[in-house]
Enzyme design. Structure first.
Site, short mmCIF file in Angstrom:
data_model
loop_
_atom_site.label_atom_id
_atom_site.label_comp_id
_atom_site.label_asym_id
_atom_site.label_seq_id
_atom_site.Cartn_x
_atom_site.Cartn_y
_atom_site.Cartn_z
N LYS A 78 -62.70 34.03 3.73
CA LYS A 78 -62.78 35.33 3.29
C LYS A 78 -61.31 36.19 3.25
O LYS A 78 -60.92 35.94 4.56
CB LYS A 78 -63.83 36.11 3.83
CG LYS A 78 -64.22 37.32 3.16
CD LYS A 78 -65.42 38.00 3.80
CE LYS A 78 -65.80 39.49 3.14
NZ LYS A 78 -66.98 40.04 3.85
N SER A 158 -70.68 42.09 0.52
CA SER A 158 -69.37 41.91 0.31
C SER A 158 -68.71 40.60 0.28
O SER A 158 -67.80 40.22 -0.73
CB SER A 158 -68.45 42.87 1.09
OG SER A 158 -68.30 41.99 2.56
N SER A 182 -73.69 41.93 4.63
CA SER A 182 -72.67 41.06 3.71
C SER A 182 -72.52 39.69 3.73
O SER A 182 -71.79 39.25 3.06
CB SER A 182 -71.37 41.72 4.06
OG SER A 182 -71.25 43.09 3.52
#
Length: 492
Positions: A78, A158, A182
């Site tokens: 990420k 997210s 998330s």
């Protein structure tokens, strides 16, 4: 031979160790899949040269019978994790072309154990979002579609890039961060497994900060076993992070397959919220029946302060965000927009560098921390947070091993469906997940089934502090009963 990108991480690990497949072959297959799936926008930066070099090094180790627990396994990272020499932007214009000279502790643990980096994965800007539509690089497209419909769906957020990449076979596993859901929400939306470990289990050092008392790193994978393998590598004490807990890291994989007989599973009555679909309610009931059939005892529990969790979270998280994001001023790194003086330069840089949702949360956070409002909002929200934590503690003191809830109030929605409307509607996607962050507890999302339109639905298990092992045992029980789900390949 099995398609390399359809392997689980555990299956790929065994093939590499037996020399039935090389890391180079496995990595090349994933790089090809990534190239064919760029329309999903899961990766914001591909690192093929680095990946192939790491794979070659892993093959040399494996040939000697050496290598770490993740040797030669290709993963995605990420874009919230600092990666030395590789651009890290938190998917924000204000960090455009920022290249760290250091490595986050979590990613360094993965490389220590032999993993291969395929690239950086898309996410909501500064991890602020529930759909991956606030990214500077544009929205991620879910690999899932509704039956008979070609409308593009969100993968959740997210960590949408991480979830989409794992679901689409663009990596064997991925890192995520979870501040209010998330990891668990996008895992539920994409039919993958995602775990937010206990606060302090994984180091936050080198992760771009959103809300420091809530943020926690965790893995995405296709199976519960794979997520257990990844978490063992990611976790561990870090003296560079004062919130990191100095506890031994268990062999999480050994917990997968353990009996759940005799465990007491709580069903919180407060999670039956207005407007929850019949499908989510039915899935929740089915999950309880699966655990009961495996020998667990199902009991109703009360978490009375649940109704205050979402409003309290959306005070605490923006408050901490406004403080953390004050450092982005255009002086030391990132984008700089010139001004007549330093104040104007700050103002122009932050106005140009931050997206709409980030600006909204900074404004909320600054407001609730301001003189005259601190006691009315922030202090009161922290008091509510303490009450939420006590609710969970009371359940665990009564002998409950874990709590079963839905992961999301619905299946994935379409890109653009909620962005232009009331932001509170988007925030409601976190209704089942934020309590876990507020209390600092571990939570795992496991696929539980498909809705009438063929989209994944997830179940969430919440555990005692630092008892991720129980979650892996229970999660695998659900996984065995529900089966695994993969989208039909339409993007390549």
């Amino acid at each position: 031979m099995t398609d390399p990108i359809s392997l689980t991480l555990a299956e790929a690990r065994d093939l590499l160790r037996s020399r039935a497949m090389s890391s180079k072959e496995l990595t090349e297959a994933h790089l090809s899949a990534m190239a064919a799936a760029r329309g999903l926008n899961a990766y914001v930066l591909e690192t093929p040269d680095k990946a192939l070099a790491m794979a070659a090094a892993s093959d040399q180790k494996l040939a000697k019978g050496e290598g770490g627990p993740l040797e030669g396994l290709p993963l995605g990272i990420k874009d919230m994790f600092a990666t030395e020499g590789v651009r890290t932007t938190a998917c924000s214009a204000i960090l455009e072309n920022f290249v760290p000279v250091y490595e986050s502790t979590v990613s360094s643990h993965l490389w220590r154990d032999g993993a291969v980096m395929l690239g950086k994965l898309n996410n909501d800007e500064f991890a602020m979002g529930s759909s991956n539509e606030t990214s500077r690089f544009g929205p991620v497209v879910s690999p899932w579609r509704r039956k008979g419909d070609t409308a593009k769906l969100v993968p959740g957020g997210s960590s949408g890039g991480s979830a989409a990449a794992v679901a689409a076979g663009l990596c064997l596993g991925a890192t995520g961060t979870d501040t209010g859901g998330s990891i668990r929400q996008p895992a539920a939306f994409t039919g993958t497994v995602g775990i937010k470990p206990t606060y302090g289990r994984c180091s936050r050092w080198g992760i771009v900060a959103f809300a420091s008392s809530l943020d926690q790193a965790g893995p995405f994978a296709r199976t519960v076993r794979d997520s257990a393998i990844l978490l063992r590598a990611m976790a561990g004490h870090d003296p560079k992070d004062t919130t990191s807990v100095d506890l031994p890291v268990p062999d999480y994989e050994a917990a997968v397959g353990r009996s759940v007989k005799g465990m007491k599973i709580g069903i919180p009555k407060e999670y039956r919220v207005d407007g929850m679909s019949d499908e989510i309610e039915a899935l929740w009931h089915q999950g309880a029946e699966w655990l009961k059939a495996a020998g667990a005892e199902i009991v109703e529990v009360s978490l009375p302060h649940t109704k205050y969790a979402l409003p309290a979270y959306y005070i605490v998280a923006p408050a901490e965000a406004s403080s953390n994001l004050a450092r982005y001023d255009g002086v030391r790194y990132g984008v700089r927009v010139p001004g007549h003086d330093v104040t104007e330069m700050y103002e122009k840089t932050r106005a140009a560098g931050f997206g709409r949702e980030v600006r909204r949360r900074i404004m909320i956070g600054t407001y609730v921390l301001s003189a005259g409002y601190y006691d009315a909002y922030y202090r009161r929200a922290q008091q509510v947070r303490t009450l939420i934590k006590r609710d969970f503690e009371a359940c665990f003191e009564a002998g409950v091993s874990a709590i079963l809830t839905p992961a999301t109030p619905s299946a994935a929605f379409g890109i653009g469906e909620k962005v232009s409307g009331d932001p509170v509607e988007m925030y409601l996607n976190d209704i089942f997940t934020v309590t876990v962050n507020m209390a600092g507890l571990p939570g795992i999302a496991v696929p539980g089934g498909l809705d009438a339109k063929g989209l994944p639905l997830g179940l969430q298990l919440v555990g005692r502090p630092f008892d991720e092992e129980t979650l892996f045992s229970l999660g695998e029980t659900i996984e065995q009963a529900a089966g695994r789900f993969a989208p039909e390949r339409w993007w390549a």
